[in-house]
Scaffold this motif. Structure first.
Motif: not given
Length: 303
Positions: A22-24, A45-46, A61-62, A272-275
Motif C-alpha cells: 500500500f504505497p504512500e 481504484f479508478y 496494494r501494489t 476510502r480504503f480501510g483506515s
C-alpha cells in the motif's frame, strides 16, 4: 527436497508480502491531469482525466495499474463513483454524464444532463439504490438519473432545482461541487466551493437547507466523503482535508480537525480504503504546456 521447497515458499511469500505494501504515493500517467477518484471492489481504484475523458484503473496494494477507458473526443472525466460494477462519471463542461463498465471500460450510457443555454460544469456524482445525482457548478441544480432495481441506469435525466435554504448561486464562480448521500439515499449532502457552505438536500423534493457550522466554513471545498456523521471535505487550493462532525439529522455541525500532508498538491477528491483516505493531486495552477508533461499521483493519508 522438502527443505528446498519450504525455503522457496518462504522467499515467494516474502516477495508477495513486499509487493502488498500500500504505497504512500501512487503515480499516474505523465500529463494525466486527474480530478476524480472512486474505490471499487477490493483495493481497485479508478481515476479520471479532466481534458481527455480517460479513466485509469489501479491497485492500492501494489500501486500498479493501466488506462481502462482510453481518451476520446467530446468526453471529460471529473467526479466519479463506483456502484454495482459500473463507474459513473461527471462530464464537466460537456454537460454530460457517462457510465462505464468498471471491468471492461465499455461505455454503457452517455446522457446529456445540462440542456439549454448558459454555462455548465457537471462536477461530481453520487449513486444511491434508486438514482444517480450529479452536481453542476455553474447552475443551481442537480441532475437525477433513475436506476432500475438491478442498478441499470436510465437514459433520461430530470433536473432538481436548488433554491432557498440559505443557498445563493454566486456568478462566475464554482458553486455546487462535491456530493454524497446518507446510506438510505434519502438525504444528499453537498458543498458550495466558493462560500465553503454545506447543504443537505431532500433527494425526493430538492428541498435545501444549509448545515449550520457555527460560523465555520470549508472554503475551496471539492470532493466530499460522508462516513456516518463524519464528513471529510477536500479543500483543494487550501491543500487540506476538513473534518466536519455532524449532529443527528445533519442539520448542524462543526469543523473539528484538518488533515494535512506535505505530499498534497491541490487535492480534489478522495476515496476510502480501510483506515486511510486516498486523495488525487490535481495540481491546478500548473500552466500548459507543463501540465501535459507533469507528474500526477494519488496520495494516501490517515483519517
Amino acid at each position: 527436497m522438502f527443505l528446498a521447497l519450504a525455503g522457496a515458499f518462504v522467499v515467494f511469500a516474502t516477495a508477495a508480502a513486499a509487493q502488498a505494501t500500500f504505497p504512500e504515493e501512487i503515480p499516474l500517467p505523465t500529463g494525466f491531469r486527474p480530478e476524480g477518484i472512486a474505490i471499487g471492489n477490493g483495493a481497485t481504484f479508478y481515476v479520471g482525466s479532466i481534458p481527455t475523458g480517460a479513466v485509469y484503473r489501479g491497485d492500492l496494494r501494489t500501486g500498479e495499474g493501466a488506462v481502462l477507458v482510453p481518451a476520446a473526443a467530446g468526453r471529460a472525466s471529473i467526479g466519479m463513483k463506483f456502484d454495482r460494477g459500473l463507474l459513473y462519471v461527471a462530464g464537466g463542461g460537456t454537460g454530460k454524464g457517462f457510465v462505464y463498465d468498471a471491468e471492461t471500460g465499455t461505455l454503457v450510457r452517455e446522457v446529456q444532463l445540462a440542456t439549454g443555454t448558459g454555462g455548465t460544469f457537471v462536477n461530481d456524482v453520487v449513486v444511491t439504490r434508486r438514482a444517480a445525482y450529479f452536481t453542476d457548478s455553474q447552475r443551481p441544480a442537480l441532475y437525477r438519473r433513475p436506476l432500475a432495481n438491478d442498478g441499470t441506469p436510465g437514459t433520461i435525466a430530470t433536473v432538481v432545482s436548488i433554491a432557498g435554504g440559505g443557498f445563493t448561486q454566486v456568478p462566475n464562480a464554482n458553486n455546487l461541487n462535491g456530493i454524497d448521500a446518507t446510506p438510505d439515499g434519502k438525504t444528499l449532502v453537498v458543498v458550495q466551493t466558493v462560500t465553503g457552505k454545506l447543504f443537505r438536500i431532500d433527494a425526493a423534493t430538492g428541498e435545501t437547507t444549509e448545515i449550520d457550522l457555527g460560523g465555520d466554513t470549508v472554503v475551496n471545498g471539492d470532493g466530499i466523503l460522508l462516513l456516518g456523521r463524519t464528513l471529510y471535505v477536500v479543500q483543494n487550493r487550501s491543500n487540506q482535508i476538513g473534518v466536519v462532525s455532524l449532529a443527528a439529522g445533519l442539520g448542524s455541525g462543526s469543523v473539528t480537525a484538518t488533515i494535512t500532508d506535505p505530499a498534497l498538491d491541490v487535492p480534489t477528491t478522495i476515496g476510502r480504503f480501510g483506515s486511510h483516505l486516498y486523495a488525487v493531486n490535481a495540481k491546478f495552477g500548473t500552466a500548459l504546456p507543463t501540465a501535459d508533461t507533469a507528474p500526477y499521483e494519488v496520495v494516501k493519508v490517515d483519517r
